[in-house]
Design an enzyme around this catalytic site. Structure first.
Site, PDB file in Angstrom:
ATOM      1  N   GLU A 183      -4.124  -0.661  -9.122  1.00 43.21           N
ATOM      2  CA  GLU A 183      -3.003   0.175  -9.569  1.00 43.21           C
ATOM      3  C   GLU A 183      -1.839  -0.717  -9.992  1.00 43.21           C
ATOM      4  OE1 GLU A 183      -3.231   4.239  -6.921  1.00 43.21           O
ATOM      5  OE2 GLU A 183      -2.616   2.443  -5.870  1.00 43.21           O
ATOM      6  N   SER A 195       0.831  -1.203   0.000  1.00 43.80           N
ATOM      7  CA  SER A 195       0.000   0.000   0.000  1.00 43.80           C
ATOM      8  C   SER A 195       0.861   1.248   0.000  1.00 43.80           C
ATOM      9  CB  SER A 195      -0.850   0.064   1.272  1.00 43.80           C
ATOM     10  OG  SER A 195      -1.538  -1.120   1.481  1.00 43.80           O
ATOM     11  N   ASN A 213      -3.647   5.993  -2.187  1.00 44.27           N
ATOM     12  CA  ASN A 213      -3.249   6.270  -0.808  1.00 44.27           C
ATOM     13  C   ASN A 213      -2.600   7.644  -0.647  1.00 44.27           C
ATOM     14  OD1 ASN A 213      -4.311   4.203   0.706  1.00 44.27           O
ATOM     15  ND2 ASN A 213      -2.698   2.798   0.073  1.00 44.27           N
ATOM     16  N   HIS A 256      -1.362  -3.039  -6.876  1.00 42.41           N
ATOM     17  CA  HIS A 256      -2.082  -2.644  -5.667  1.00 42.41           C
ATOM     18  C   HIS A 256      -3.592  -2.796  -5.844  1.00 42.41           C
ATOM     19  CE1 HIS A 256      -3.181   0.708  -2.612  1.00 42.41           C
ATOM     20  NE2 HIS A 256      -3.096  -0.462  -2.011  1.00 42.41           N
TER      21      HIS A 256
HETATM   22  P1  NAI Z   1      -3.342  -9.713   6.424  1.00 42.95           P
HETATM   23  O1  NAI Z   1      -2.724  -9.466   7.749  1.00 42.95           O
HETATM   24  O2  NAI Z   1      -4.804  -9.951   6.322  1.00 42.95           O
HETATM   25  O3  NAI Z   1      -2.608 -10.966   5.715  1.00 42.95           O
HETATM   26  C1  NAI Z   1      -1.225 -11.073   5.587  1.00 42.95           C
HETATM   27  C2  NAI Z   1      -0.881 -12.553   5.459  1.00 42.95           C
HETATM   28  O4  NAI Z   1       0.506 -12.667   5.120  1.00 42.95           O
HETATM   29  C3  NAI Z   1      -1.077 -13.339   6.769  1.00 42.95           C
HETATM   30  O5  NAI Z   1      -1.880 -14.478   6.508  1.00 42.95           O
HETATM   31  C4  NAI Z   1       0.351 -13.734   7.186  1.00 42.95           C
HETATM   32  O6  NAI Z   1       0.406 -15.011   7.793  1.00 42.95           O
HETATM   33  C5  NAI Z   1       1.066 -13.739   5.846  1.00 42.95           C
HETATM   34  N1  NAI Z   1       2.503 -13.517   5.924  1.00 42.95           N
HETATM   35  C6  NAI Z   1       3.154 -12.579   6.663  1.00 42.95           C
HETATM   36  N2  NAI Z   1       4.476 -12.652   6.424  1.00 42.95           N
HETATM   37  C7  NAI Z   1       4.656 -13.649   5.521  1.00 42.95           C
HETATM   38  C8  NAI Z   1       5.799 -14.198   4.861  1.00 42.95           C
HETATM   39  N3  NAI Z   1       7.025 -13.739   5.102  1.00 42.95           N
HETATM   40  N4  NAI Z   1       5.617 -15.204   3.969  1.00 42.95           N
HETATM   41  C9  NAI Z   1       4.371 -15.677   3.724  1.00 42.95           C
HETATM   42  N5  NAI Z   1       3.252 -15.199   4.308  1.00 42.95           N
HETATM   43  C10 NAI Z   1       3.401 -14.199   5.198  1.00 42.95           C
HETATM   44  O7  NAI Z   1      -2.881  -8.468   5.519  1.00 42.95           O
HETATM   45  P2  NAI Z   1      -3.628  -7.843   4.249  1.00 42.95           P
HETATM   46  O8  NAI Z   1      -4.636  -6.855   4.714  1.00 42.95           O
HETATM   47  O9  NAI Z   1      -4.039  -8.937   3.334  1.00 42.95           O
HETATM   48  O10 NAI Z   1      -2.428  -7.003   3.609  1.00 42.95           O
HETATM   49  C11 NAI Z   1      -1.393  -7.629   2.887  1.00 42.95           C
HETATM   50  C12 NAI Z   1      -0.674  -6.603   2.037  1.00 42.95           C
HETATM   51  O11 NAI Z   1      -1.619  -5.932   1.183  1.00 42.95           O
HETATM   52  C13 NAI Z   1       0.055  -5.493   2.807  1.00 42.95           C
HETATM   53  O12 NAI Z   1       1.213  -5.139   2.105  1.00 42.95           O
HETATM   54  C14 NAI Z   1      -0.960  -4.353   2.792  1.00 42.95           C
HETATM   55  O13 NAI Z   1      -0.362  -3.090   2.935  1.00 42.95           O
HETATM   56  C15 NAI Z   1      -1.559  -4.530   1.405  1.00 42.95           C
HETATM   57  N6  NAI Z   1      -2.911  -3.988   1.225  1.00 42.95           N
HETATM   58  C16 NAI Z   1      -3.874  -4.136   2.184  1.00 42.95           C
HETATM   59  C17 NAI Z   1      -5.147  -3.604   1.998  1.00 42.95           C
HETATM   60  C18 NAI Z   1      -6.232  -3.758   3.014  1.00 42.95           C
HETATM   61  O14 NAI Z   1      -7.274  -3.088   2.888  1.00 42.95           O
HETATM   62  N7  NAI Z   1      -6.073  -4.606   4.046  1.00 42.95           N
HETATM   63  C19 NAI Z   1      -5.500  -2.871   0.769  1.00 42.95           C
HETATM   64  C20 NAI Z   1      -4.440  -2.852  -0.220  1.00 42.95           C
HETATM   65  C21 NAI Z   1      -3.182  -3.359   0.032  1.00 42.95           C
END
Ligand code: NAI
Length: 293
Positions: free
Chosen positions: A153, A120, A191, A141
């Site tokens: 994006e 993000s 963002n 993104h």
């Molecule tokens: P989340 O916390 O729901 O999921 C992240 C997942 O990644 C977890 O299941 C975790 O176990 C796994 N994980 C963490 N480190 C890891 C690694 N080294 N190898 C493999 N798996 C790993 O997070 P979310 O919300 O899905 O966000 C993920 C990414 O997407 C971040 O970079 C965030 O900034 C971006 N993002 C999030 C949005 C949102 O609304 N939540 C919107 C757009 C982008």
């Protein structure tokens, strides 16, 4: 241009599972991996449940559901992602962790496999600089929830090859999304623009002009947003959005317009993350938002 047919997704959280769903629905071969095996299991159950509901509502046929299920496979280690044409990482928002993952992936996938980050707020150029082939790294993104937010994006880092961005533009269209191309600047488009609503909403709450749920109501009903700033913060989850706010502020050299609010800092520290863990600005009962009266 590179044709993308097999997509690996690393990180099966809110974003990874949404990307997996739309890719499998579009007939792409999907490999879903997460460091936490329970997260992969939960993601698969979640996506299957969504498909069952879509079938009940007549929006997918039984054949389409079967085909999508066959396309969505889980992986128990990174090695299994070797056949990927594209890897999308949707893991924790930390530069060192994302860089480390891409370095590991470069040892596994083919040399022309595209490595895309769903970050993000982190610089794509910075993520890519740890790679042997930074030209194959781009930002990708998506927005939450991915199947409903039909725009994405595509971000070119300073070293991203134009063909890599073009391939992501094409695969987005294959999956029914509208891609928007952006340069690698803090917050990209959404963002950056979104700072206006988030930061001002938090300032209005901090100045006690109105409670958060009334600010949301105004932004929805009068300003025409689908969600108010606090509803959006709860959906995104503060463990994701608070570090994003801090990161964008720092990347603009402490630009006062983007200064994060102590309101989110204290809630982040208290793990009042939002919808995902049952309490953020709002409380959630059985996933339903409780609006104070
Ligand atoms: P989340 O916390 O729901 O999921 C992240 C997942 O990644 C977890 O299941 C975790 O176990 C796994 N994980 C963490 N480190 C890891 C690694 N080294 N190898 C493999 N798996 C790993 O997070 P979310 O919300 O899905 O966000 C993920 C990414 O997407 C971040 O970079 C965030 O900034 C971006 N993002 C999030 C949005 C949102 O609304 N939540 C919107 C757009 C982008």
């Amino acid at each position: 241009m590179k044709q993308i047919q097999t997509i690996a997704i690393v990180g099966a959280g809110a974003m990874g599972r949404g990307i997996a769903q739309i890719a499998a629905q579009a007939g792409k071969q999907v490999l879903l991996y997460d460091l936490n095996a329970d997260s992969v299991k939960a993601a698969l159950a979640d996506v299957h449940a969504v498909w069952s509901r879509l079938q009940e509502k007549g929006r997918m046929t039984a054949e389409q559901v079967d085909a999508a299920k066959a396309c969505l496979q889980t992986a128990s280690d990174l090695q299994a992602l070797a056949p990927a044409d594209l890897v999308v990482e949707a893991i924790v928002e930390r530069l060192d962790v994302k860089q480390g993952l891409l370095q590991q992936l470069e040892e596994i996938v083919s040399v022309d496999c595209v490595l895309a980050s769903n970050t993000s707020s982190l610089s794509i150029t910075a993520i890519a600089q740890a790679c042997r082939h930074p030209e194959r790294v781009a930002g990708y993104h998506f927005f939450n929830p991915v199947p409903l937010m039909k725009v994405v994006e595509v971000i070119d880092g300073l070293r991203t090859s134009p063909e890599v961005g073009d391939a992501l533009m094409q695969v987005s269209r294959d999956m029914g999304h509208t891609p928007v191309r952006a340069k690698d600047m803090p917050g990209f488009i959404v963002n950056h623009a979104g700072r206006g609503m988030n930061i001002e909403g938090l300032k209005i709450a901090q100045e006690c002009v109105a409670p958060f749920y009334q600010i949301d109501a105004i932004m929805r009903e009068q300003a025409g947003f689908r969600m108010g700033p606090f509803e959006l913060l709860d959906l995104t989850a503060l463990d994701v959005s608070h570090p994003v706010m801090e990161s964008i502020y720092r990347q603009f050299y402490d630009e006062p317009r983007f200064r994060p609010s102590p309101i989110t800092a204290v809630r982040h520290a208290g793990k009042l993350f939002g919808r995902k863990n049952g309490e953020g600005f709002y409380k959630y009962e059985d996933g339903k938002k409780q609006v104070p009266q």
